[in-house]
Design an enzyme around this catalytic site. Sequence first.
Site, PDB file in Angstrom:
ATOM      1  N   SER A   1      99.631 -18.041  11.573  1.00  0.00           N
ATOM      2  CA  SER A   1      99.047 -19.173  12.292  1.00  0.00           C
ATOM      3  C   SER A   1      99.009 -18.812  13.774  1.00  0.00           C
ATOM      4  O   SER A   1      99.738 -17.911  14.216  1.00  0.00           O
ATOM      5  CB  SER A   1      99.939 -20.407  12.097  1.00  0.00           C
ATOM      6  OG  SER A   1      99.554 -21.463  12.952  1.00  0.00           O
TER       7      SER A   1
ATOM      8  N   TYR B   1     107.863 -24.768  10.756  1.00  0.00           N
ATOM      9  CA  TYR B   1     106.556 -24.134  10.530  1.00  0.00           C
ATOM     10  C   TYR B   1     106.371 -22.917  11.437  1.00  0.00           C
ATOM     11  O   TYR B   1     106.040 -21.828  10.987  1.00  0.00           O
ATOM     12  CB  TYR B   1     105.459 -25.169  10.787  1.00  0.00           C
ATOM     13  CG  TYR B   1     104.063 -24.665  10.527  1.00  0.00           C
ATOM     14  CD1 TYR B   1     103.576 -24.592   9.232  1.00  0.00           C
ATOM     15  CD2 TYR B   1     103.229 -24.279  11.574  1.00  0.00           C
ATOM     16  CE1 TYR B   1     102.293 -24.140   8.977  1.00  0.00           C
ATOM     17  CE2 TYR B   1     101.945 -23.823  11.334  1.00  0.00           C
ATOM     18  CZ  TYR B   1     101.486 -23.760  10.031  1.00  0.00           C
ATOM     19  OH  TYR B   1     100.209 -23.308   9.787  1.00  0.00           O
TER      20      TYR B   1
HETATM   21  N1  LIG Z   1      94.339 -25.638   8.707  1.00  0.00           N
HETATM   22  C1  LIG Z   1      94.816 -25.113   9.820  1.00  0.00           C
HETATM   23  O1  LIG Z   1      94.490 -25.557  10.924  1.00  0.00           O
HETATM   24  C2  LIG Z   1      95.751 -23.929   9.760  1.00  0.00           C
HETATM   25  C3  LIG Z   1      96.071 -23.305  10.958  1.00  0.00           C
HETATM   26  C4  LIG Z   1      96.924 -22.218  10.939  1.00  0.00           C
HETATM   27  C5  LIG Z   1      97.433 -21.773   9.734  1.00  0.00           C
HETATM   28  N2  LIG Z   1      97.121 -22.402   8.573  1.00  0.00           N
HETATM   29  C6  LIG Z   1      97.707 -21.882   7.343  1.00  0.00           C
HETATM   30  O2  LIG Z   1      96.696 -21.638   6.389  1.00  0.00           O
HETATM   31  C7  LIG Z   1      97.212 -21.817   5.068  1.00  0.00           C
HETATM   32  C8  LIG Z   1      96.317 -22.785   4.309  1.00  0.00           C
HETATM   33  O3  LIG Z   1      96.335 -24.044   4.971  1.00  0.00           O
HETATM   34  P1  LIG Z   1      95.284 -25.206   4.713  1.00  0.00           P
HETATM   35  O4  LIG Z   1      94.937 -25.765   6.029  1.00  0.00           O
HETATM   36  O5  LIG Z   1      94.225 -24.755   3.799  1.00  0.00           O
HETATM   37  O6  LIG Z   1      96.259 -26.271   4.002  1.00  0.00           O
HETATM   38  P2  LIG Z   1      96.100 -27.102   2.655  1.00  0.00           P
HETATM   39  O7  LIG Z   1      97.252 -28.024   2.628  1.00  0.00           O
HETATM   40  O8  LIG Z   1      94.741 -27.659   2.561  1.00  0.00           O
HETATM   41  O9  LIG Z   1      96.262 -25.957   1.546  1.00  0.00           O
HETATM   42  C9  LIG Z   1      97.497 -25.344   1.299  1.00  0.00           C
HETATM   43  C10 LIG Z   1      97.618 -25.123  -0.189  1.00  0.00           C
HETATM   44  O10 LIG Z   1      98.898 -24.521  -0.447  1.00  0.00           O
HETATM   45  C11 LIG Z   1      99.410 -25.112  -1.623  1.00  0.00           C
HETATM   46  N3  LIG Z   1     100.876 -24.994  -1.705  1.00  0.00           N
HETATM   47  C12 LIG Z   1     101.799 -25.657  -0.985  1.00  0.00           C
HETATM   48  N4  LIG Z   1     103.033 -25.348  -1.407  1.00  0.00           N
HETATM   49  C13 LIG Z   1     102.889 -24.436  -2.409  1.00  0.00           C
HETATM   50  C14 LIG Z   1     103.780 -23.711  -3.232  1.00  0.00           C
HETATM   51  N5  LIG Z   1     105.117 -23.877  -3.126  1.00  0.00           N
HETATM   52  N6  LIG Z   1     103.271 -22.850  -4.141  1.00  0.00           N
HETATM   53  C15 LIG Z   1     101.931 -22.696  -4.267  1.00  0.00           C
HETATM   54  N7  LIG Z   1     101.026 -23.349  -3.528  1.00  0.00           N
HETATM   55  C16 LIG Z   1     101.507 -24.214  -2.604  1.00  0.00           C
HETATM   56  C17 LIG Z   1      98.969 -26.566  -1.523  1.00  0.00           C
HETATM   57  O11 LIG Z   1      99.030 -27.217  -2.802  1.00  0.00           O
HETATM   58  C18 LIG Z   1      97.562 -26.432  -0.980  1.00  0.00           C
HETATM   59  O12 LIG Z   1      96.591 -26.358  -2.000  1.00  0.00           O
HETATM   60  C19 LIG Z   1      98.650 -22.312   5.243  1.00  0.00           C
HETATM   61  O13 LIG Z   1      99.543 -21.214   5.139  1.00  0.00           O
HETATM   62  C20 LIG Z   1      98.650 -22.854   6.656  1.00  0.00           C
HETATM   63  O14 LIG Z   1      99.922 -22.846   7.238  1.00  0.00           O
HETATM   64  C21 LIG Z   1      96.291 -23.482   8.552  1.00  0.00           C
END
Ligand SMILES: NC(=O)c1ccc[n+]([C@@H]2O[C@H](COP(=O)([O-])OP(=O)(O)OC[C@H]3O[C@@H](n4cnc5c(N)ncnc54)[C@H](O)[C@@H]3O)[C@@H](O)[C@H]2O)c1
Length: 255
Positions: free
Chosen positions: A140, A153
């Site tokens: 991130s 986080y």
């Molecule tokens: N959206 C953002 O702005 C952003 C920014 C930086 C980093 N990220 C990172 O990107 C990745 C995806 O995020 P997103 O925004 O798509 O979030 P999201 O919540 O839409 O998707 C995350 C997915 O991970 C799954 N998940 C959670 N715990 C789990 C587990 N124990 N085992 C298997 N699956 C699990 C959830 O069910 C979900 O489908 C994450 O690692 C997040 O930290 C997102």
Amino acid sequence: MAAELSGKVVIVTGGARGLGAAMAEAVVAGGGKVLITDVLEKEGADTAAALGESARFLRHDVTNEADWQAAFDLAVAEFGRVDGLVNNAGVATGELLENESVEHFRQVIEINLVGVFIGLRTAIPVLRAHGGGSIVNISSAAGLTGLALTAGYGASKWGVRGLTKIGAVELAESRIRVNSVHPGMTYTPMTAGLGIQPGEGGYPGTPMGRVGVPEEIASAVTFLLSDAAAYMTGAELAVDGGWTAGPTVRALTGR
Ligand SMILES: NC(=O)c1ccc[n+]([C@@H]2O[C@H](COP(=O)([O-])OP(=O)(O)OC[C@H]3O[C@@H](n4cnc5c(N)ncnc54)[C@H](O)[C@@H]3O)[C@@H](O)[C@H]2O)c1
């Protein structure tokens, strides 16, 4: 434009929705096959079904070692090999450091960091057996700087960045590349509740003035999965509209 992934088989964790679903779609658009894994069974199955014969879904909790082995076994059984892993599954936090509970901090580390560690461990022998591969760890922007309100986080995402470097130096001889991607604020189910709006001007605190869309993160990931990134390992790719590059002119001058 989709990166060239013909013949490649990729596992995307947390691929039921959000960034992971966009990554799975981009893998298939590039000619690859994808195993989507997630704890969300209905959403995961629907996302895979929408991608047709090149996609499968498996319920998989990234904190569970046996689930990890089952994911690699299924990918090999269905598609014959594994070339790539995207450690994307994750959960977010939004507490001040002093208000974060120890229990919740541990829970976030367990999913976001220990989950990536188990994924790396499980992937190594399988990728090695198929002549190498590419692992992309989703950290991130919070893994590149100290972002307020992200105690568990942010710590987990700094850990993912560090683990990526260790994997890169240990696995290069096995022809396994390990890189991290650092998304900035991107519009997904994880962030939709934060009051952000997609589109121009929707995020004035970042140099580009807007949040990202999942396809913009997915294209960086598929690039790193592809042979176009053959000489890249241990790299950290910020895909954040310039957010980690530094403060905006407006932030510095008020204009
Ligand atoms: N959206 C953002 O702005 C952003 C920014 C930086 C980093 N990220 C990172 O990107 C990745 C995806 O995020 P997103 O925004 O798509 O979030 P999201 O919540 O839409 O998707 C995350 C997915 O991970 C799954 N998940 C959670 N715990 C789990 C587990 N124990 N085992 C298997 N699956 C699990 C959830 O069910 C979900 O489908 C994450 O690692 C997040 O930290 C997102």
